[in-house]
Design a protein around this motif. Structure first.
Motif, PDB file in Angstrom:
ATOM      1  N   ALA A  31       0.775  -1.019  -0.038  1.00 26.47           N
ATOM      2  CA  ALA A  31      -0.131   0.077  -0.114  1.00 26.47           C
ATOM      3  C   ALA A  31       1.021   1.286   0.169  1.00 26.47           C
ATOM      4  O   ALA A  31       0.677   2.333  -0.688  1.00 26.47           O
ATOM      5  CB  ALA A  31      -0.797  -0.058   1.177  1.00 26.47           C
ATOM      6  N   LEU A  32       1.998   1.140   0.629  1.00 27.19           N
ATOM      7  CA  LEU A  32       2.823   2.336   0.694  1.00 27.19           C
ATOM      8  C   LEU A  32       3.447   2.720  -0.507  1.00 27.19           C
ATOM      9  O   LEU A  32       3.975   3.711  -0.734  1.00 27.19           O
ATOM     10  CB  LEU A  32       3.867   2.242   1.724  1.00 27.19           C
ATOM     11  CG  LEU A  32       3.303   2.142   3.299  1.00 27.19           C
ATOM     12  CD1 LEU A  32       4.335   1.738   4.166  1.00 27.19           C
ATOM     13  CD2 LEU A  32       2.746   3.623   3.407  1.00 27.19           C
ATOM     14  N   HIS A  53      -4.967   6.980   3.760  1.00 30.04           N
ATOM     15  CA  HIS A  53      -5.659   5.561   2.808  1.00 30.04           C
ATOM     16  C   HIS A  53      -4.293   4.661   2.372  1.00 30.04           C
ATOM     17  O   HIS A  53      -4.689   3.750   1.946  1.00 30.04           O
ATOM     18  CB  HIS A  53      -5.978   6.418   1.624  1.00 30.04           C
ATOM     19  CG  HIS A  53      -7.309   7.257   1.599  1.00 30.04           C
ATOM     20  ND1 HIS A  53      -8.353   6.622   1.799  1.00 30.04           N
ATOM     21  CD2 HIS A  53      -7.326   8.497   1.726  1.00 30.04           C
ATOM     22  CE1 HIS A  53      -9.499   7.685   2.011  1.00 30.04           C
ATOM     23  NE2 HIS A  53      -8.793   8.786   2.041  1.00 30.04           N
ATOM     24  N   ALA A  54      -3.026   4.901   2.995  1.00 31.43           N
ATOM     25  CA  ALA A  54      -2.056   3.672   2.497  1.00 31.43           C
ATOM     26  C   ALA A  54      -1.523   3.443   3.933  1.00 31.43           C
ATOM     27  O   ALA A  54      -0.861   2.428   4.074  1.00 31.43           O
ATOM     28  CB  ALA A  54      -0.911   4.149   1.743  1.00 31.43           C
ATOM     29  N   GLY A  62      -8.478   1.798   2.483  1.00 27.99           N
ATOM     30  CA  GLY A  62      -7.276   1.695   2.201  1.00 27.99           C
ATOM     31  C   GLY A  62      -7.100   1.831   0.641  1.00 27.99           C
ATOM     32  O   GLY A  62      -8.119   1.344   0.009  1.00 27.99           O
ATOM     33  N   VAL A  63      -5.897   2.225   0.271  1.00 27.21           N
ATOM     34  CA  VAL A  63      -5.772   2.292  -1.291  1.00 27.21           C
ATOM     35  C   VAL A  63      -5.776   0.852  -1.851  1.00 27.21           C
ATOM     36  O   VAL A  63      -5.225  -0.106  -1.346  1.00 27.21           O
ATOM     37  CB  VAL A  63      -4.475   2.827  -1.673  1.00 27.21           C
ATOM     38  CG1 VAL A  63      -3.248   2.055  -0.993  1.00 27.21           C
ATOM     39  CG2 VAL A  63      -4.000   3.207  -3.231  1.00 27.21           C
ATOM     40  N   ALA A 113      -9.762   3.617  -4.845  1.00 18.79           N
ATOM     41  CA  ALA A 113     -10.628   2.553  -4.952  1.00 18.79           C
ATOM     42  C   ALA A 113     -10.626   1.261  -5.962  1.00 18.79           C
ATOM     43  O   ALA A 113     -11.091   0.372  -5.949  1.00 18.79           O
ATOM     44  CB  ALA A 113     -12.050   3.296  -5.278  1.00 18.79           C
ATOM     45  N   GLY A 114      -9.211   1.567  -6.668  1.00 20.98           N
ATOM     46  CA  GLY A 114      -8.879   0.656  -7.660  1.00 20.98           C
ATOM     47  C   GLY A 114      -9.739   0.472  -8.725  1.00 20.98           C
ATOM     48  O   GLY A 114      -9.826  -0.496  -9.458  1.00 20.98           O
ATOM     49  N   ARG A 115     -10.313   1.628  -9.410  1.00 18.60           N
ATOM     50  CA  ARG A 115     -11.159   1.662 -10.362  1.00 18.60           C
ATOM     51  C   ARG A 115     -10.706   2.709 -11.415  1.00 18.60           C
ATOM     52  O   ARG A 115     -11.461   3.548 -11.781  1.00 18.60           O
ATOM     53  CB  ARG A 115     -12.509   2.049  -9.747  1.00 18.60           C
ATOM     54  CG  ARG A 115     -13.091   0.920  -8.990  1.00 18.60           C
ATOM     55  CD  ARG A 115     -14.417   1.629  -8.324  1.00 18.60           C
ATOM     56  NE  ARG A 115     -15.134   0.444  -7.412  1.00 18.60           N
ATOM     57  CZ  ARG A 115     -16.028  -0.378  -7.796  1.00 18.60           C
ATOM     58  NH1 ARG A 115     -16.208  -0.598  -9.178  1.00 18.60           N
ATOM     59  NH2 ARG A 115     -16.418  -1.118  -6.839  1.00 18.60           N
TER      60      ARG A 115
END
Length: 120
Positions: A31-32, A53-54, A62-63, A113-115
């Motif tokens: 994430a970082l 968020h990371a 979270g990211v 959001a991974g989108r």
């Protein structure tokens, strides 16, 4: 008739189980390291979003944690954008990004959001 409905229902459950699974969230180390591909957005993310968020246990989704974001995504993109602009719960107004435009915030929401592909 009833037996037929049970068989159809069982078949639908099996098909649903074969569908795409939500990927696991990234580890803290991953994430970082996750950053937007666009250099400008990466800079905005680094200075305004990443701290919450990371990092696990901040309360922020979270990211690239699809399970956390999918719950929020069902509320609609406009709700997410409005809450980012106005602030929501512990998140400060504007996501603490004074230089972010609404379009920047929308792109950052999509990224976190991974989108990134808006069709998702």
């Amino acid at each position: 008739m009833r037996r037929g409905m049970l068989i159809v229902g069982a078949g639908l459950l099996l098909l649903a189980a074969c569908g795409p699974k939500t990927p696991p969230p990234p580890t803290q180390e991953e994430a970082l390291k996750i950053m937007p591909a666009d250099a400008r957005l990466a800079g905005l993310y680094e200075t305004s979003c990443k701290a919450c968020h990371a990092i696990a246990d901040t309360g922020a989704p979270g990211v690239h944690d699809r399970a956390a974001w999918d719950k929020r995504w069902t509320q609609g993109e406009q709700v997410l954008l409005d809450r980012t602009i106005q602030g929501y719960n512990a998140m400060p107004a504007g996501g603490q990004c004074a230089s972010c435009t609404p379009d920047d915030l929308k792109a950052l929401i999509h990224f976190m959001a991974g989108r990134e592909d808006s069709a998702k």
